[in-house]
Motif scaffolding. Sequence first.
Motif, PDB file in Angstrom:
ATOM      1  N   PHE A 171      53.710  13.088  16.312  1.00  0.00           N
ATOM      2  CA  PHE A 171      54.562  14.223  16.786  1.00  0.00           C
ATOM      3  C   PHE A 171      54.058  15.208  15.916  1.00  0.00           C
ATOM      4  O   PHE A 171      53.825  15.319  14.633  1.00  0.00           O
ATOM      5  N   ASP A 172      53.453  16.372  16.474  1.00  0.00           N
ATOM      6  CA  ASP A 172      52.912  17.500  15.945  1.00  0.00           C
ATOM      7  C   ASP A 172      54.013  18.402  16.029  1.00  0.00           C
ATOM      8  O   ASP A 172      54.544  18.915  16.782  1.00  0.00           O
ATOM      9  N   TRP A 182      60.067  22.593  14.785  1.00  0.00           N
ATOM     10  CA  TRP A 182      60.042  22.274  16.339  1.00  0.00           C
ATOM     11  C   TRP A 182      58.793  21.406  16.537  1.00  0.00           C
ATOM     12  O   TRP A 182      57.825  21.244  16.071  1.00  0.00           O
ATOM     13  N   VAL A 183      59.111  20.579  17.776  1.00  0.00           N
ATOM     14  CA  VAL A 183      58.009  19.407  18.111  1.00  0.00           C
ATOM     15  C   VAL A 183      57.219  20.241  19.143  1.00  0.00           C
ATOM     16  O   VAL A 183      57.651  20.747  19.959  1.00  0.00           O
ATOM     17  N   MET A 184      55.973  20.323  18.885  1.00  0.00           N
ATOM     18  CA  MET A 184      54.830  21.081  19.838  1.00  0.00           C
ATOM     19  C   MET A 184      54.275  20.009  20.728  1.00  0.00           C
ATOM     20  O   MET A 184      53.893  20.450  22.006  1.00  0.00           O
ATOM     21  N   SER A 185      54.034  18.789  20.374  1.00  0.00           N
ATOM     22  CA  SER A 185      53.387  17.887  21.095  1.00  0.00           C
ATOM     23  C   SER A 185      53.650  16.560  20.725  1.00  0.00           C
ATOM     24  O   SER A 185      54.095  16.273  19.558  1.00  0.00           O
ATOM     25  N   GLN A 186      53.155  15.688  21.299  1.00  0.00           N
ATOM     26  CA  GLN A 186      53.388  13.891  20.848  1.00  0.00           C
ATOM     27  C   GLN A 186      52.467  13.378  21.444  1.00  0.00           C
ATOM     28  O   GLN A 186      51.401  13.625  22.344  1.00  0.00           O
ATOM     29  N   ARG A 187      51.770  12.316  20.638  1.00  0.00           N
ATOM     30  CA  ARG A 187      50.665  11.642  20.908  1.00  0.00           C
ATOM     31  C   ARG A 187      51.108  10.107  21.001  1.00  0.00           C
ATOM     32  O   ARG A 187      51.652   9.629  20.157  1.00  0.00           O
ATOM     33  N   THR A 188      50.909   9.573  22.153  1.00  0.00           N
ATOM     34  CA  THR A 188      51.490   8.167  22.458  1.00  0.00           C
ATOM     35  C   THR A 188      50.462   7.214  23.018  1.00  0.00           C
ATOM     36  O   THR A 188      50.708   5.862  22.998  1.00  0.00           O
ATOM     37  N   GLN A 189      49.325   7.675  23.207  1.00  0.00           N
ATOM     38  CA  GLN A 189      48.366   6.807  23.620  1.00  0.00           C
ATOM     39  C   GLN A 189      47.549   5.980  22.650  1.00  0.00           C
ATOM     40  O   GLN A 189      47.822   4.681  22.490  1.00  0.00           O
ATOM     41  N   GLY A 339      50.071   7.162  28.151  1.00  0.00           N
ATOM     42  CA  GLY A 339      49.508   8.376  27.768  1.00  0.00           C
ATOM     43  C   GLY A 339      50.313   9.518  28.821  1.00  0.00           C
ATOM     44  O   GLY A 339      50.178  10.820  28.360  1.00  0.00           O
ATOM     45  N   PHE A 340      50.899   9.312  29.838  1.00  0.00           N
ATOM     46  CA  PHE A 340      51.369  10.490  30.504  1.00  0.00           C
ATOM     47  C   PHE A 340      52.722  11.150  29.706  1.00  0.00           C
ATOM     48  O   PHE A 340      52.902  12.503  29.709  1.00  0.00           O
ATOM     49  N   LEU A 341      53.163  10.675  28.629  1.00  0.00           N
ATOM     50  CA  LEU A 341      54.319  11.166  27.898  1.00  0.00           C
ATOM     51  C   LEU A 341      53.591  12.437  26.805  1.00  0.00           C
ATOM     52  O   LEU A 341      54.176  13.072  26.391  1.00  0.00           O
ATOM     53  N   ARG A 468      51.295  16.818  11.522  1.00  0.00           N
ATOM     54  CA  ARG A 468      51.249  15.470  12.375  1.00  0.00           C
ATOM     55  C   ARG A 468      52.107  14.380  11.506  1.00  0.00           C
ATOM     56  O   ARG A 468      51.773  13.946  10.421  1.00  0.00           O
ATOM     57  N   VAL A 469      53.265  13.999  12.244  1.00  0.00           N
ATOM     58  CA  VAL A 469      54.239  13.219  11.381  1.00  0.00           C
ATOM     59  C   VAL A 469      54.194  11.912  12.324  1.00  0.00           C
ATOM     60  O   VAL A 469      54.096  11.862  13.681  1.00  0.00           O
TER      61      VAL A 469
END
Length: 859
Positions: A171-172, A182-189, A339-341, A468-469
Motif C-alpha cells: 500500500f502506497d 491516506w492510501v494513494m494506491s495498492q499493489r496486489t499482483q 491485478g484488477f484491485l 510503501r507498507v
Amino acid sequence: MADSLIEPLAQHPPAGHFDTLRGRAGGDRLAAHWNIFFAQEIERLKGAGGIADTAYALTARLDELQQQLARNVEDNGITYNVYSDAVSRTRPWSVDLFPAILTQHDWLGIRDGVLQRAELLNRILADVYGEQRLLRDGYLPSALVHGHPGYFRAAHGIRPAGGTFLHIAAFDLAQGPDGKWWVMSQRTQAPSGLGYALENRIIVARLFKDAFAQLHIERLAESFSALVRSLAAHSPAGDRARTVLLTPGPYSETYFEHIYLARYLGITLVEGGDLVVRDQQVWLKTMKGLEKVDVIIRRLDDDYLDPLELRADSALGIPGILQAWRAGNVVMANAPGAGFLESASVLGFLPALSTHLLGEPLKLPSVASWWFGERAAMHNLLPALSDYVIKPTFNDQARRFVPAIVKRLKPAELQQWRERIVARPEAHSAQAWMPLSHTPTWTGGSASRNEHALASQPPIGMRAMMIRVFALSDGPGRWRVVPGGLTRIAPQGREVVSMYRGGSSADLWVMTDRAPATRTAAMGHHRVDNAVTSRAAENLFWFGRYSERLDNGVRLARIALESLGNTELDLSGRTMDWLHQLAVENGLVNEATASPRVARLLFERALVASLPDRRAELGAYSVATVLDALQRAAFAVRERLAQEQWSLVNLAQQQFYATLGSGSPQTRQALQALVQLTDQSMAMTGAQLDRMTRDDGWRMLSLGRQVERMATLGAALASAFACGVVNDDAGFSLLLSLFDSTITYRSRYQQHRDAYALVELLVLEDENPRSLLWMSNTIMGRLKRLPGIPAAAWQSDGELDGLPHCWDARHLLALADANAHQALAAIIAQAAQAAQRLSDRLTQQYFVHAHALTQSVGS
C-alpha cells in the motif's frame, strides 16, 4: 542543541506541505524524534574529539557517511534497471542517507488500517472469483472488473488453499498537509519493494547505530520468517514444502531484489524455464532430476504466467501452471487474477465495500477517487478537473500514461486531456490532488567551511515522499504488517514519486516503546536444500568456460603481440603460421586475415582492432565478446556468486575498455589492457576456487573450465606437433608460455628441449594443472560426484575414451622419443574432441534433460 544546529541547515518545504522534519507544516523546531536522531551524531562527534559546536563538523561527518553509503550500494551490487537496458548498463539503486521516521502513534494507525485492508481485499477477491454478489448488487461496477485485463475469467470458481488470495500486498501512503495518512494506491499482483526495503534497512541502520537504538526502531526480520512459515502452512506439504521465487529474469528492472529475497529467505530463485508441469504438479528441473514445487512466490506478472491459457507468446511462463494451481497442487503468492484491485478507480468503491463486507468504515482512508466510466462521475468531474490528478484505470505496463496533475497543465494540454477522457472514459480515473509531505534528504555540504555559506545553501533538502507498507500473510485468514517499509522520494522540485522516473528511496523507521533491537535483520536458522537448477547449472558451466576462454584468449593475444614485436626473437615461417592458426581458431582474428608470415603488420593491426570489438563487426569473436558473454553468464547466476566475483567481472570489463580508449587502439595500449586483464582473470579464478561452496554448481563451473582448457590447449598442442613448431626454439618457448609452464619446464629440464620432455610435462604430468592428464583426472573426479549417472557409466559409455587418463603413457613417450610427431598429434587431438563430446553429454543430461523428453509436459 540539535534544534539550533540543524534548523539553519535544513530547507523548508513549499507552503501547504507537511514538514516531517519539524513535525508540522510551517514549523520552526525539529520534531522530537529528529532531535534525538541528530543529537546522537553530535554526541558521536564529541566522543571522537571532533568540533561538535560547528555546523561544518556535522556536515563533514554526514558527507563521510554519504560516501560510505554509496560504497555500500556499489559493493553490494544493488541495482534498479530500466526495461530493455543492457546488463552492462544497470542503474545503481538510489537510497538517501536519512531514513523517514514514523512515531508509534502514526504507525499504529497505519498498521491497523493496513490489516483491515488486507482482509477487505481478500474478501473482495473471494467474492469476485466466487458468487460475485458485489457485482450483482452494484458495489463494484461489472465493467470496471470484467473489463480490466487483470481480471481472469479462467480463475472464476477457484478457491486457493486456505482461502488466501493475497499473501503479499503493498500500500502506497501519503501524508497530507494536516499530517493525516491516506492510501494513494495498492499493489496486489506481484508487489515489489520488500527486498529493497530490507537492504535499505541493513545499510542505513548500520550508519546510524546509536540513533537506531535510541529511537527503539522495530526490526523487520520476524515478518519475513512469518511469511515463509505462512506459505508453508497453506501448502499440503506443510513444513516440508519447497518454496521458489519466480523471476522474469535478469532483464527485470527489480532483478537485484529477486536475488536478494531468494538469498535472504533461503529459497531457490527460478525462471519459467526451470519449472515444468506434469500430471498437474509443478516440478523444478535440477541436476538431480525433477523435484516437486509446493509454493511459488512470483514476481512474474499474471499475463506471462501460462502460455497455454494467457499470453501465447510468453517465453517467461510455465505451460500448464494454472491447471496445477486450480488443482490445489501449488500455492501461488499472490493468486493470479488479483491485478484488477490495483486500479486507481477501485479505491473509490472501498469505503462502501468495507461497511458492507466488514461492518465497519475504513480505518485508513483512501484519497478520494473516481472512475470516469461512471456517467455521473464524468459529468461532475469534467468541469472541475483542476483539483484532480488523472490516472490510468487499467494496467500501464509500458508506462506511457504519465499521471497528470491538472493544475500544472496549460490550457491546451487540459483541453487535450478532456478530449481523451470523453473519447475513452473507462480508461481514465481521477484522484483528488494531495500536496505530499516532505522528508529531509542529504544533499551535501562540506565543500565550504563557511557556516554562513552552509546556511545560504542548506545541505539538508526537503523532497516530496510516499511510503510503501507491506501486509504479509501470517497463516490462513491472518495478516501482519511489516514494521517499516520502503520510502520513495520524488526528484528535487517534483511532486510525482516514481523510482522509474528518477526518484530515490529511503529506509522507513518505525518507533516502538520496546527495548532497542540489537540486530537489524537475521536469516532463518533452518537449513534448506537449495537445489542447483538446470538453468543455474548451465550458466555456471558456461561461466567456467568463458572464464577459461578469457584466460586463454588473453594469454594467446599477449604471446602473439609480444613475439611479433620482439626483434630479438627469430620466428620461423611455420611458427608464425601456427600463431595465425591459433588466433583464427580462438577468435582473435577472422579467417580472412593474412598470416604474419605474409603480412606481419596487417596481422598485428587486425588482432589489436578486434580486441575491443564487442559485436564481432570485424568477423572475430575476440576478448571483448568473451568478456560480455562472461558477464551475461555471471549475471544469470548472481544469486550463487559472491559479490566480489560479480564486481571483478564488471571491473575487468570497465578497465579493459577504458585502457583501450574509444578510438582505434595502438599495440602499446592493447598490451597494457591485456596485462591488466591477465591479473583480473587470475583474481576471478581465485574467487571461484576460494569463495564458492563445493556443491554441484561449483562442480559444473569447474567442469566448464577444464573442458574449455582441454579443448583449447589440446588443440594447440596437437597442431604444434603437426606443424613441426616444437622443432623451433621460438615456437617451443611460445608453446610453453601458452601452457603457462615455462618456469616449471626450465627448473626441471634447464635448456634441454625435446619432444619427450614436452610430452612428459604438458601431457602426462599429473601434478601440473596445465597438463592434459591433470585436466582429465580433474574432469573424472568432478563427474564422479555429479548426480544421476553412476561413476562407472561415464567410462563404460565410451564417449570419454579420448581423454588422456585412458592413454598409454609408455606408448606416447616412445612416440616422442622417436620424433613421431604426426602420430602424437593424432592422439593428442582426441583430447579436444573428447572435451566437446563431454560438453554435449552434460548438456543433454543436466541442462535440457533430453533423457526425459518422452514424458508429457503440461496439463
